[in-house]
Design a protein around this motif. Structure first.
Motif, PDB file in Angstrom:
ATOM      1  N   SER A 189     -17.613 -11.645 -19.688  1.00 13.89           N
ATOM      2  CA  SER A 189     -16.763 -12.334 -20.168  1.00 13.89           C
ATOM      3  C   SER A 189     -17.071 -13.769 -20.045  1.00 13.89           C
ATOM      4  O   SER A 189     -16.926 -14.527 -20.792  1.00 13.89           O
ATOM      5  N   SER A 190     -17.534 -14.027 -19.037  1.00 12.34           N
ATOM      6  CA  SER A 190     -17.996 -15.505 -18.798  1.00 12.34           C
ATOM      7  C   SER A 190     -19.256 -15.959 -19.711  1.00 12.34           C
ATOM      8  O   SER A 190     -19.722 -16.887 -19.973  1.00 12.34           O
ATOM      9  N   ILE A 191     -20.259 -14.647 -19.726  1.00 16.08           N
ATOM     10  CA  ILE A 191     -21.373 -14.705 -20.615  1.00 16.08           C
ATOM     11  C   ILE A 191     -20.985 -15.067 -21.805  1.00 16.08           C
ATOM     12  O   ILE A 191     -21.527 -15.924 -22.645  1.00 16.08           O
TER      13      ILE A 191
ATOM     14  N   GLN B 190     -17.505 -30.921 -15.791  1.00 19.02           N
ATOM     15  CA  GLN B 190     -17.193 -29.940 -14.430  1.00 19.02           C
ATOM     16  C   GLN B 190     -16.013 -28.898 -14.526  1.00 19.02           C
ATOM     17  O   GLN B 190     -16.004 -27.850 -14.025  1.00 19.02           O
ATOM     18  N   GLU B 191     -15.068 -29.381 -15.284  1.00 22.81           N
ATOM     19  CA  GLU B 191     -13.963 -28.380 -15.349  1.00 22.81           C
ATOM     20  C   GLU B 191     -14.204 -27.254 -16.167  1.00 22.81           C
ATOM     21  O   GLU B 191     -13.910 -26.173 -15.851  1.00 22.81           O
ATOM     22  N   TRP B 192     -14.951 -27.521 -17.201  1.00 21.38           N
ATOM     23  CA  TRP B 192     -15.489 -26.202 -18.063  1.00 21.38           C
ATOM     24  C   TRP B 192     -16.310 -25.230 -17.429  1.00 21.38           C
ATOM     25  O   TRP B 192     -16.147 -24.190 -17.375  1.00 21.38           O
ATOM     26  N   GLN B 193     -17.023 -25.857 -16.479  1.00 22.26           N
ATOM     27  CA  GLN B 193     -17.996 -25.053 -15.649  1.00 22.26           C
ATOM     28  C   GLN B 193     -17.180 -24.110 -14.524  1.00 22.26           C
ATOM     29  O   GLN B 193     -17.553 -23.128 -14.353  1.00 22.26           O
ATOM     30  N   ASN B 194     -16.234 -24.869 -14.175  1.00 18.73           N
ATOM     31  CA  ASN B 194     -15.467 -24.326 -12.932  1.00 18.73           C
ATOM     32  C   ASN B 194     -14.431 -23.008 -13.838  1.00 18.73           C
ATOM     33  O   ASN B 194     -14.558 -22.033 -12.966  1.00 18.73           O
TER      34      ASN B 194
ATOM     35  N   ILE C  69     -14.123 -17.161 -13.983  1.00 27.06           N
ATOM     36  CA  ILE C  69     -14.075 -16.118 -14.979  1.00 27.06           C
ATOM     37  C   ILE C  69     -15.216 -15.124 -14.563  1.00 27.06           C
ATOM     38  O   ILE C  69     -14.911 -13.859 -14.539  1.00 27.06           O
ATOM     39  N   SER C  70     -16.373 -15.506 -14.176  1.00 27.99           N
ATOM     40  CA  SER C  70     -17.544 -14.693 -13.794  1.00 27.99           C
ATOM     41  C   SER C  70     -17.263 -14.059 -12.595  1.00 27.99           C
ATOM     42  O   SER C  70     -17.700 -12.894 -12.417  1.00 27.99           O
TER      43      SER C  70
END
Length: 131
Positions: free
Chosen positions: A72-74, A56-60, A65-66
């Motif tokens: 950049s998020s992509i 969840q931390e990585w997804q956040n 960034i998105s």
């Protein structure tokens, strides 16, 4: 007068890259235990909860960034979370209406890694389970 040491950009980008590449390992840890399995050991349950928290931390980080820069998020998601090639990432960017040349791609990837570095939790962050 004290001087606060800073980390150079290359080290920061490498640190962010290393951090993001750990996603797959934690994803495998999260899949070891079925949440509904009453026979799982306490240690396995703790590892599962920690893995779910980290995922969840990585997804956040990607979501944050998105909000500032979708390209950049992509790039971070495709290159380091999903571990796709540069060509496949460029194709994904083109599908999302972001035209980035391969020559400019590495500059954008470096910029994205620096953005991620600023969002990575420090070692001083402790996990506390609230009940």
């Amino acid at each position: 007068m004290s001087i606060i040491p800073t980390i150079d950009e290359k080290t920061a980008a490498n640190s962010a890259k290393y951090y993001l590449k750990q996603f797959k390992g934690w994803q495998l840890v999260s899949l070891r235990v079925d949440e509904n399995n009453p026979r799982a050991t306490d240690q396995a349950q703790r590892e599962h909860v920690k893995a779910m928290f980290k995922l969840q931390e990585w997804q956040n980080i990607i979501k944050a960034i998105s909000k500032d820069d979708q390209a950049s998020s992509i790039i971070l998601d495709q290159r380091f979370i999903k571990q796709h090639s540069t060509k496949r990432t460029l194709a994904e960017l083109a599908a999302k209406q972001h035209s980035i040349t391969e020559g400019n791609f590495y500059h954008r990837q470096h910029k994205a890694l620096l953005m991620a570095y600023n969002l990575i939790p420090s070692d001083q962050v402790k996990l506390v389970r609230c009940e």
